[in-house]
Write an enzyme that holds these catalytic residues in place. Structure first.
Site, short mmCIF file in Angstrom:
data_model
loop_
_atom_site.label_atom_id
_atom_site.label_comp_id
_atom_site.label_asym_id
_atom_site.label_seq_id
_atom_site.Cartn_x
_atom_site.Cartn_y
_atom_site.Cartn_z
N VAL A 1 1.23 6.69 -2.46
CA VAL A 1 0.95 6.66 -1.03
C VAL A 1 1.13 5.19 -0.45
CG1 VAL A 1 -0.20 7.65 0.97
CG2 VAL A 1 -0.39 8.82 -1.43
N HIS B 1 2.43 -4.45 -1.84
CA HIS B 1 2.40 -3.64 -0.67
C HIS B 1 1.35 -2.62 -1.27
CE1 HIS B 1 5.08 -1.34 2.38
NE2 HIS B 1 4.11 -0.59 2.21
N LEU B 2 0.43 -2.41 -0.02
CA LEU B 2 -0.57 -1.36 -0.25
C LEU B 2 -0.10 -0.07 -0.84
CD1 LEU B 2 -3.74 -0.52 -0.04
CD2 LEU B 2 -3.04 0.09 2.49
N HIS B 3 -0.60 0.48 -1.86
CA HIS B 3 -0.31 1.87 -2.19
C HIS B 3 -1.45 2.48 -3.04
CE1 HIS B 3 0.95 -1.34 -5.47
NE2 HIS B 3 0.49 -0.21 -6.42
N VAL B 4 -1.67 3.61 -2.87
CA VAL B 4 -2.89 4.20 -3.54
C VAL B 4 -2.33 5.15 -4.56
CG1 VAL B 4 -4.66 6.04 -3.32
CG2 VAL B 4 -4.43 4.08 -1.75
#
Length: 137
Positions: free
Chosen positions: A40, A94-97
């Site tokens: 996400v 890049h921020l990702h969960v």
């Protein structure tokens, strides 16, 4: 070089998108731990959780929550593993969960974290004080 996750968000890199709204895109990881392993990401290039604007926290993590819940019904998962790296071990800056479907005895063991102990209660209290001061400051 363009960020690959920004390219996924823009639609210029193909991905198996499972959710898209005005704040986030959720898509299958190309190298999943298990089928259904989903990433996400927020729109806009945000590298770490600390850089995510406050107004995006609720819509972003609402999608993370919905993806985790969907895995149980859609994939027959008993639960999920939800995690994010910040800089260290972050293969794409890049921020990702990661939302990973889990089942008993699926072979994922403790997610490779060696556990330790504090030297004593005094050391634990000192660490807690430093974090508390940073959060209150």
């Amino acid at each position: 070089m363009e960020c690959v996750f920004c390219a996924v968000v823009a639609g210029s890199v193909p991905a198996h998108v499972v959710h898209r709204d005005e704040w986030t895109v959720a898509f299958l990881d190309r190298r999943p731990l298990f089928p259904g392993h989903t990433l996400v990401v927020p729109y806009g290039h945000v590298e770490t959780l600390a850089e995510l604007p406050a107004e995006l926290l609720e819509p972003y993590f609402s999608v993370v929550q919905r993806v985790a819940a969907a895995m149980e019904g859609a994939l027959g998962a008993a639960g999920s593993f939800v995690a994010a790296n910040n800089r260290i071990s972050q293969s794409v800056p890049h921020l990702h969960v990661h939302v990973v479907p889990r089942n008993p005895k699926d072979g994922l063991r403790g997610f490779f974290w060696p556990r330790g102990r504090y030297r004593d209660e005094e050391e634990a209290a000192e660490v807690a004080d430093r974090l508390r001061a940073a959060l209150e400051g």
